[in-house]
Design an enzyme around this catalytic site. Structure first.
Site, PDB file in Angstrom:
ATOM      1  N   HIS A  73      21.443 -29.356  65.201  1.00 15.10           N
ATOM      2  CA  HIS A  73      22.745 -28.701  65.352  1.00 15.10           C
ATOM      3  C   HIS A  73      23.833 -29.771  65.270  1.00 15.10           C
ATOM      4  O   HIS A  73      23.654 -30.889  65.766  1.00 15.10           O
ATOM      5  CB  HIS A  73      22.819 -27.958  66.690  1.00 15.10           C
ATOM      6  CG  HIS A  73      24.013 -27.063  66.781  1.00 15.10           C
ATOM      7  ND1 HIS A  73      25.260 -27.542  67.071  1.00 15.10           N
ATOM      8  CD2 HIS A  73      24.152 -25.727  66.591  1.00 15.10           C
ATOM      9  CE1 HIS A  73      26.127 -26.527  67.064  1.00 15.10           C
ATOM     10  NE2 HIS A  73      25.473 -25.417  66.769  1.00 15.10           N
TER      11      HIS A  73
ATOM     12  N   GLY B  24      32.693 -22.607  66.311  1.00 16.60           N
ATOM     13  CA  GLY B  24      33.467 -22.450  67.537  1.00 16.60           C
ATOM     14  C   GLY B  24      34.966 -22.541  67.325  1.00 16.60           C
ATOM     15  O   GLY B  24      35.726 -22.647  68.284  1.00 16.60           O
TER      16      GLY B  24
ATOM     17  N   GLY C  21      29.272 -18.225  69.894  1.00 15.99           N
ATOM     18  CA  GLY C  21      30.094 -17.470  70.835  1.00 15.99           C
ATOM     19  C   GLY C  21      29.764 -15.983  70.924  1.00 15.99           C
ATOM     20  O   GLY C  21      29.667 -15.429  72.030  1.00 15.99           O
TER      21      GLY C  21
ATOM     22  N   GLU D  70      25.739 -24.526  58.517  1.00 22.22           N
ATOM     23  CA  GLU D  70      26.809 -24.395  59.503  1.00 22.22           C
ATOM     24  C   GLU D  70      27.900 -25.421  59.203  1.00 22.22           C
ATOM     25  O   GLU D  70      27.807 -26.582  59.638  1.00 22.22           O
ATOM     26  CB  GLU D  70      26.265 -24.643  60.912  1.00 22.22           C
ATOM     27  CG  GLU D  70      25.209 -23.649  61.340  1.00 22.22           C
ATOM     28  CD  GLU D  70      25.223 -23.449  62.843  1.00 22.22           C
ATOM     29  OE1 GLU D  70      25.336 -22.300  63.271  1.00 22.22           O
ATOM     30  OE2 GLU D  70      25.156 -24.442  63.585  1.00 22.22           O
TER      31      GLU D  70
ATOM     32  N   GLU E 123      26.385 -30.276  66.917  1.00 19.59           N
ATOM     33  CA  GLU E 123      26.790 -30.860  68.208  1.00 19.59           C
ATOM     34  C   GLU E 123      25.802 -31.943  68.637  1.00 19.59           C
ATOM     35  O   GLU E 123      26.188 -32.914  69.293  1.00 19.59           O
ATOM     36  CB  GLU E 123      26.923 -29.739  69.256  1.00 19.59           C
ATOM     37  CG  GLU E 123      28.163 -28.886  68.976  1.00 19.59           C
ATOM     38  CD  GLU E 123      28.076 -27.447  69.456  1.00 19.59           C
ATOM     39  OE1 GLU E 123      27.193 -27.119  70.257  1.00 19.59           O
ATOM     40  OE2 GLU E 123      28.915 -26.638  68.995  1.00 19.59           O
TER      41      GLU E 123
ATOM     42  N   SER F 133      31.402 -19.273  63.530  1.00 22.88           N
ATOM     43  CA  SER F 133      32.348 -18.199  63.851  1.00 22.88           C
ATOM     44  C   SER F 133      31.979 -16.864  63.197  1.00 22.88           C
ATOM     45  O   SER F 133      32.853 -16.081  62.840  1.00 22.88           O
ATOM     46  CB  SER F 133      33.776 -18.611  63.489  1.00 22.88           C
ATOM     47  OG  SER F 133      34.149 -19.760  64.246  1.00 22.88           O
TER      48      SER F 133
ATOM     49  N   ASN G 158      22.699 -18.601  69.650  1.00 26.64           N
ATOM     50  CA  ASN G 158      22.641 -19.939  70.242  1.00 26.64           C
ATOM     51  C   ASN G 158      23.603 -19.935  71.426  1.00 26.64           C
ATOM     52  O   ASN G 158      24.817 -19.989  71.240  1.00 26.64           O
ATOM     53  CB  ASN G 158      23.068 -20.988  69.198  1.00 26.64           C
ATOM     54  CG  ASN G 158      23.237 -22.367  69.794  1.00 26.64           C
ATOM     55  OD1 ASN G 158      22.766 -22.640  70.904  1.00 26.64           O
ATOM     56  ND2 ASN G 158      23.905 -23.252  69.065  1.00 26.64           N
TER      57      ASN G 158
ATOM     58  N   LYS H  79      24.107 -22.173  73.551  1.00 26.30           N
ATOM     59  CA  LYS H  79      24.607 -23.509  73.915  1.00 26.30           C
ATOM     60  C   LYS H  79      24.461 -23.712  75.432  1.00 26.30           C
ATOM     61  O   LYS H  79      23.559 -23.145  76.033  1.00 26.30           O
ATOM     62  CB  LYS H  79      26.050 -23.696  73.441  1.00 26.30           C
ATOM     63  CG  LYS H  79      26.231 -23.297  71.976  1.00 26.30           C
ATOM     64  CD  LYS H  79      27.522 -23.784  71.402  1.00 26.30           C
ATOM     65  CE  LYS H  79      27.677 -23.220  70.010  1.00 26.30           C
ATOM     66  NZ  LYS H  79      28.720 -23.875  69.256  1.00 26.30           N
TER      67      LYS H  79
HETATM   68  C1  PEP Z   1      26.667 -22.432  66.516  1.00 27.10           C
HETATM   69  O1  PEP Z   1      26.881 -23.117  67.483  1.00 27.10           O
HETATM   70  O2  PEP Z   1      25.581 -22.523  65.936  1.00 27.10           O
HETATM   71  C2  PEP Z   1      27.723 -21.515  66.066  1.00 27.10           C
HETATM   72  C3  PEP Z   1      27.627 -20.984  64.877  1.00 27.10           C
HETATM   73  O3  PEP Z   1      28.772 -21.292  66.943  1.00 27.10           O
HETATM   74  P1  PEP Z   1      29.959 -20.214  66.771  1.00 27.10           P
HETATM   75  O4  PEP Z   1      29.315 -18.926  66.282  1.00 27.10           O
HETATM   76  O5  PEP Z   1      30.531 -20.076  68.137  1.00 27.10           O
HETATM   77  O6  PEP Z   1      30.898 -20.772  65.762  1.00 27.10           O
END
Ligand code: PEP
Length: 246
Positions: free
Chosen positions: A93, A170, A230, A164, A95, A208, A8, A10
């Site tokens: 998601h 993040g 990320g 998640e 966000e 993460s 992803n 983003k």
């Molecule tokens: C995500 O945005 O779905 C995600 C898991 O981000 P990160 O891996 O950066 O924590």
């Protein structure tokens, strides 16, 4: 069932850096033993389509409209995503839930729109830190998934779920493999009760996940892959996660 590793991006990237990133991934990916996908900002889906067509990497969007078509300025419909041969659409998601006020019902409608267009929704669920500390994790993720089950009925076998935990996205704080497995088992049981083909449903972990912790998370019995933020912006890190899933 093959695992799925989905990136992803983003709101990151541009034409030049996307091309460099995708080419670096394609140069090194070989023949992965898991399914792999990249979810880019909608504007770059055409670019992914031309770079990835015929490769082992599928592509998808980060959102889809809950509306079918019409006077919804700025929205992108599921049929538009299908025009660009998207295989996946992330929906719900955290966000989007947090910054765009998406409700469980809106997320469920989005999942339904994607399915109607032949696109696999990657439905994200997860608790905040406050909810975890109040022992509400199970109730929250079950409520979020129940809305989707209610909306899509027997098509629930055609979705992908991503657990998640919001506090892990993040932040560099990953759920331990045991914490993640515990929630995945709850989601697995909920799907098993609602689906005719629960064995088809992949449940990804996201939050993460990186090259160093992927193998231990992916070795849990109910973790069928990862949704990677990320670390999907670095070819070497992403490919190490892909290999850990193999
Ligand atoms: C995500 O945005 O779905 C995600 C898991 O981000 P990160 O891996 O950066 O924590």
């Amino acid at each position: 069932m093959k695992k799925l590793i989905a990136g992803n991006w983003k709101m990151n990237g541009d034409l030049a850096s996307n091309e460099a990133l995708v080419k670096a991934m394609l140069a090194d990916i070989g023949t992965p033993s898991c399914n792999v996908a990249l979810c880019s900002p909608a504007l770059y889906l055409g670019q992914l389509q031309s770079l990835l067509k015929g490769s082992p990497i599928a592509w998808g969007s980060q959102d889809v409209s809950a509306q079918e078509k019409g006077a919804f300025t700025g929205e992108i419909s599921a049929t538009m995503l299908r025009d660009f041969e998207c295989r996946y659409a992330i929906v719900g998601h955290s966000e989007r839930r947090q910054y765009h006020g998406e409700t469980d019902e809106a997320v469920a409608t989005k999942a339904q729109r994607a399915l109607n267009a032949g696109i696999t929704p990657i439905v994200c669920v997860g608790e905040t830190l406050a909810q975890r500390e109040a022992n509400e994790t199970e109730a929250v993720v079950k409520r979020q998934l129940a809305a989707v089950i209610h909306a899509v009925g027997h098509c629930i076998s055609e979705i992908v779920v991503a657990y998640e935990p919001v506090w892990a996205i993040g932040t560099g704080k990953t759920a331990t493999p045991e914490q993640a497995q515990q929630v995945h088992a709850v989601l697995r049981a909920q799907i098993a009760a609602a689906s005719e083909h629960p064995e088809r449903v992949q449940i990804l972990y996201g939050g993460s996940m990186n090259a160093a912790n992927a193998a231990s998370l992916l070795s849990q019995p109910d973790i069928d892959g990862g949704l990677i933020g990320g670390a999907s912006l670095k070819a070497a890190d992403f490919l190490q996660i892909v290999r850990a899933a193999g």
